[in-house]
Design a protein around this motif. Structure first.
Motif, mmCIF file in Angstrom:
data_model
loop_
_atom_site.group_PDB
_atom_site.id
_atom_site.type_symbol
_atom_site.label_atom_id
_atom_site.label_comp_id
_atom_site.label_asym_id
_atom_site.label_seq_id
_atom_site.Cartn_x
_atom_site.Cartn_y
_atom_site.Cartn_z
ATOM 1 N N LEU A 24 -20.791 0.181 17.637
ATOM 2 C CA LEU A 24 -19.956 -0.738 16.593
ATOM 3 C C LEU A 24 -20.656 -2.034 16.429
ATOM 4 O O LEU A 24 -20.871 -2.819 15.621
ATOM 5 C CB LEU A 24 -18.608 -0.857 16.873
ATOM 6 C CG LEU A 24 -17.591 -1.818 16.093
ATOM 7 C CD1 LEU A 24 -17.822 -1.407 14.399
ATOM 8 C CD2 LEU A 24 -16.130 -1.753 16.285
ATOM 9 N N MET A 29 -8.078 4.749 -2.496
ATOM 10 C CA MET A 29 -9.290 4.586 -1.863
ATOM 11 C C MET A 29 -10.298 4.796 -2.693
ATOM 12 O O MET A 29 -11.414 4.191 -2.849
ATOM 13 C CB MET A 29 -9.349 5.532 -0.784
ATOM 14 C CG MET A 29 -10.720 5.518 -0.073
ATOM 15 S SD MET A 29 -10.631 6.328 1.827
ATOM 16 C CE MET A 29 -9.677 5.368 2.746
ATOM 17 N N ASP A 55 -7.578 10.379 3.678
ATOM 18 C CA ASP A 55 -8.260 9.721 2.844
ATOM 19 C C ASP A 55 -9.735 9.446 3.124
ATOM 20 O O ASP A 55 -10.593 9.843 2.271
ATOM 21 C CB ASP A 55 -7.750 8.225 2.460
ATOM 22 C CG ASP A 55 -6.142 8.265 1.930
ATOM 23 O OD1 ASP A 55 -5.978 9.347 1.389
ATOM 24 O OD2 ASP A 55 -5.708 7.253 2.067
ATOM 25 N N GLU A 115 0.957 -1.306 -0.209
ATOM 26 C CA GLU A 115 -0.013 0.092 0.006
ATOM 27 C C GLU A 115 0.642 1.205 0.107
ATOM 28 O O GLU A 115 0.793 2.338 -0.750
ATOM 29 C CB GLU A 115 -0.833 -0.052 1.138
ATOM 30 C CG GLU A 115 -1.702 1.209 1.226
ATOM 31 C CD GLU A 115 -2.520 1.115 2.632
ATOM 32 O OE1 GLU A 115 -3.134 0.047 3.159
ATOM 33 O OE2 GLU A 115 -2.590 2.152 3.289
ATOM 34 N N LEU A 135 -8.863 -6.332 -1.127
ATOM 35 C CA LEU A 135 -8.318 -5.091 -1.650
ATOM 36 C C LEU A 135 -6.681 -5.320 -1.813
ATOM 37 O O LEU A 135 -6.346 -5.840 -0.657
ATOM 38 C CB LEU A 135 -8.527 -3.895 -1.018
ATOM 39 C CG LEU A 135 -10.115 -3.721 -1.169
ATOM 40 C CD1 LEU A 135 -10.742 -2.461 -0.009
ATOM 41 C CD2 LEU A 135 -10.742 -3.418 -2.618
HETATM 42 N N1 LIG Z 1 -5.297 4.306 2.830
HETATM 43 C C1 LIG Z 1 -5.655 3.761 1.620
HETATM 44 O O1 LIG Z 1 -5.175 4.398 0.622
HETATM 45 C C2 LIG Z 1 -6.228 2.376 1.448
HETATM 46 C C3 LIG Z 1 -6.833 1.903 2.550
HETATM 47 N N2 LIG Z 1 -7.478 0.845 2.254
HETATM 48 C C4 LIG Z 1 -8.484 0.315 3.108
HETATM 49 O O2 LIG Z 1 -8.114 0.849 4.522
HETATM 50 C C5 LIG Z 1 -8.199 -0.345 5.490
HETATM 51 C C6 LIG Z 1 -7.186 -0.070 6.734
HETATM 52 O O3 LIG Z 1 -7.557 1.075 7.023
HETATM 53 P P1 LIG Z 1 -7.017 1.529 8.521
HETATM 54 O O4 LIG Z 1 -5.658 1.364 8.896
HETATM 55 O O5 LIG Z 1 -7.372 3.011 8.651
HETATM 56 O O6 LIG Z 1 -7.888 0.554 9.670
HETATM 57 P P2 LIG Z 1 -9.449 0.099 9.554
HETATM 58 O O7 LIG Z 1 -10.113 1.015 9.073
HETATM 59 O O8 LIG Z 1 -9.415 -1.266 9.127
HETATM 60 O O9 LIG Z 1 -9.269 0.030 11.386
HETATM 61 C C7 LIG Z 1 -9.148 1.277 11.779
HETATM 62 C C8 LIG Z 1 -10.301 1.744 12.584
HETATM 63 O O10 LIG Z 1 -10.744 0.732 13.564
HETATM 64 C C9 LIG Z 1 -10.528 0.888 14.950
HETATM 65 N N3 LIG Z 1 -10.246 -0.219 15.669
HETATM 66 C C10 LIG Z 1 -9.278 -1.056 15.356
HETATM 67 N N4 LIG Z 1 -9.626 -2.278 16.361
HETATM 68 C C11 LIG Z 1 -10.715 -2.075 17.201
HETATM 69 C C12 LIG Z 1 -11.324 -2.838 17.836
HETATM 70 N N5 LIG Z 1 -10.936 -4.028 18.351
HETATM 71 N N6 LIG Z 1 -12.641 -2.369 18.364
HETATM 72 C C13 LIG Z 1 -13.119 -1.133 17.953
HETATM 73 N N7 LIG Z 1 -12.301 -0.530 17.273
HETATM 74 C C14 LIG Z 1 -11.001 -0.898 16.391
HETATM 75 C C15 LIG Z 1 -9.520 1.818 14.875
HETATM 76 O O11 LIG Z 1 -9.599 2.683 16.452
HETATM 77 C C16 LIG Z 1 -9.620 2.605 14.056
HETATM 78 O O12 LIG Z 1 -10.635 3.537 14.174
HETATM 79 C C17 LIG Z 1 -8.137 -1.464 4.764
HETATM 80 O O13 LIG Z 1 -8.635 -2.648 5.325
HETATM 81 C C18 LIG Z 1 -8.861 -1.087 3.381
HETATM 82 O O14 LIG Z 1 -10.119 -1.258 3.805
HETATM 83 C C19 LIG Z 1 -7.609 -0.141 1.019
HETATM 84 O O15 LIG Z 1 -8.579 0.893 0.401
HETATM 85 C C20 LIG Z 1 -6.468 0.406 0.294
HETATM 86 C C21 LIG Z 1 -6.021 1.881 0.138
#
Ligand SMILES: NC(=O)C1=CN([C@@H]2O[C@H](COP(=O)(O)OP(=O)(O)OC[C@H]3O[C@@H](n4cnc5c(N)ncnc54)[C@H](O)[C@@H]3O)[C@@H](O)[C@H]2O)[C@@H](O)CC1
Ligand SMILES: [K+]
Length: 507
Positions: free
Chosen positions: A154, A35, A97, A22, A203
């Protein structure tokens, strides 16, 4: 984007490897591109899966997984679909993003609502964009940081997704599932498998956790969109499926004879007299599987003193253990072996050039340091060994708990392969084959019908047959696991699957 065919092999990448990809991809692209691609891919698949949906509800989390959902909402809205979004995030706290995606969706007039429409029916669609790989914290068995239970909001949205009659499309990974291990984080496991159809659009990469432990049940059908970045993918973490020959025989020269395909000896089947538990059936099942798996000759050495049983299938030959010509054999040791197998193991470990160790053979090694050392020494002597533990047997061999094995099946199989310097098949949903120096293979075939007595013996016999035919231990084990699962997948729906019939159906 494509559906994942279980007929082909696929590269699997851990969360860490996916993050590396990524970062490399994002560095060469304008801001927010990945995204937007993720959202567009999700919307495309949504339209293809539910072309007649009256309503699409998208549950979006606070992170970038939620951002993908917001981008998908925008695409579907612009395509004229009735979309509503429930977003747990806040613009000021969202990652860049996701904030940009929220802004675009809001400005375009996407409808935001506190929860799902009350009238979602079977023809509608829910999109699960609550949590993606941000949840993941891969750890060796027993390790990993403690995780907190999902918050009220959630939890409510997760419940709504799981109880809805509408089809669910999960973005990247079903929320709450650890993409590395296939285990749910604390508090996230569903009470039961949801009834509505499920799809998961992975993805950038396919992740191992989608295919092992709880992954298969959580994901439903799996799709992949590499967001145009496939060429940048780093080295794979593991492999899904295998393309090793289904059976070595079709490539054999015409001038073959029964000796060309190797002798397999199944050593096991403790008799009724020993401890009041007759287990000879296990040995016969393994032997029958070896026969149908293409071994040239199959012998059975029963651990049943004085038994005069005739083989239930005339192609099989009976041998006394002391009459086995170990150096010429591929030995399958342990099936139904009970306590009696322990006495045979020193000879098998020291002398069999190719050895598959199953069931009681594994328990004996786990409980006896000398046998464990003898097993480990085989690699240095150039002897091939394959272990086929289920999670409890693996836990005994690793001296940990079954829960710790299941917490990270890939790591547990690799740890065992390292400890005993041999090939290991960790059985269970998404069986893992691991060998020192080889890419581990997760099996994508098979189903719950294999959860019946004797199927493990059949697998051990089939692995033995393939090892005897000259495949490497890693090839023999991974391809046998796949063939065993495929036989179950092709089983007629109205017919009970029994181990004996499975052995006869093997190819
Ligand atoms: N940044 C980008 O450009 C891209 C992101 N992508 C997407 O981004 C995702 C990853 O994004 P993130 O790193 O933001 O992570 P996520 O969006 O998967 O999760 C992060 C969020 O979840 C919360 N969280 C984590 N564990 C938790 C728990 N046990 N209970 C409650 N809340 C919890 C965190 O506090 C945070 O708010 C990928 O799975 C994909 O879907 C993809 O589209 C690829 C491109
Ligand atoms: K998700």
């Amino acid at each position: 984007m494509h559906a994942i065919s279980l007929e082909r092999k696929h590269a699997l990448h851990s969360v860490a490897a996916t993050r590396t990809l990524e970062a490399a991809a994002a560095a060469g692209l304008p801001a927010h591109t990945l995204m937007r691609r993720a959202g567009a891919a999700t919307a495309r698949l949504a339209l293809a899966l539910a072309p007649h949906a009256r309503h699409v509800w998208i549950a979006c989390g606070r992170g970038n997984n939620g951002g993908d959902g917001l981008e998908a909402a925008l695409c579907l809205h612009l395509a004229g679909r009735a979309v509503s979004v429930t977003w747990l995030g806040e613009p000021d706290a969202a990652p860049a993003d996701a904030r940009a995606a929220w802004q675009r969706a809001s400005e375009a007039g996407v409808v935001f609502a506190p929860g799902p429409p009350t009238d979602l029916g079977p023809g509608d669609l829910c999109i699960d964009a609550l949590l993606g790989i941000g949840l993941s914290a891969s750890a060796l068995p027993g390790g990993g940081p403690p995780r907190h239970a999902p918050s009220g909001a959630l939890q409510e949205l997760l419940q709504a997704l799981r109880t809805s009659q509408a089809m669910v499309l999960a973005v990247d990974v079903p929320s709450g599932l650890d993409a590395d291990t296939g285990q749910y984080a604390d508090g996230f496991a569903p009470d039961s498998i949801p009834m509505a159809p499920r799809h998961t659009l992975s993805l950038l990469t396919l992740k191992p956790g989608l295919f092992t432990a709880q992954g298969r049940d959580a994901c439903g059908s799996v799709w992949l969109d590499d967001l145009g970045c496939g060429a940048l993918a780093p080295r794979a973490t593991a492999q899904l499926g295998t393309e090793h020959p289904v059976n070595a025989r079709p490539q054999a020269p015409h001038a073959s004879h029964k000796g060309s395909f190797g002798d397999v000896a199944v050593v096991g089947g403790e008799g009724l007299a020993a401890r009041g538990m007759g287990m000879t059936g296990a040995a016969w099942l393994a032997a029958r599987a070896a026969l149908h798996g293409g071994a040239g000759r199959v012998m059975v050495a029963l651990l049943d003193e004085g038994a005069t049983t005739a083989p239930p299938w005339p192609e099989l030959m009976l041998r006394r253990v002391d009459a086995l010509d170990w150096p010429q054999l591929t030995a399958v040791c342990g099936c139904g072996g009970g306590e009696a197998v322990r006495a045979v193991l020193p000879a098998a470990l020291a002398r069999a050039p190719r050895l598959v160790l199953d069931a009681d053979g594994l328990n004996a090694v786990a409980g006896d340091g000398a046998l464990a050392r003898a097993l480990r020494a085989r690699a240095d002597a150039g002897l091939a060994s394959i272990l086929t533990p289920h999670p409890l047997e693996a836990a005994r061999l690793l001296q940990c708990t079954t829960a710790q094995v299941q917490a990270n099946r890939l790591a547990a199989a690799q740890a065992l392969a390292g400890r005993y310097a041999c090939t290991v098949v960790l059985k269970g949903s998404g069986s893992v084959t691991a060998s020192p120096g080889e890419l581990p293979v997760i099996n994508a075939r098979g189903n719950a019908r294999l959860a019946t007595a004797g199927t493990g013996d059949v697998l051990a016999g089939l692995i033995g047959a393939r090892l005897a035919q000259g495949l490497t231990p890693h090839q023999a084990a991974s391809s046998a696991v796949q063939a065993h699962g495929a036989a179950a997948d092709h089983w007629p729906a109205h017919q009970a699957l029994t181990a004996s019939a499975l052995a006869a159906a093997l190819q």
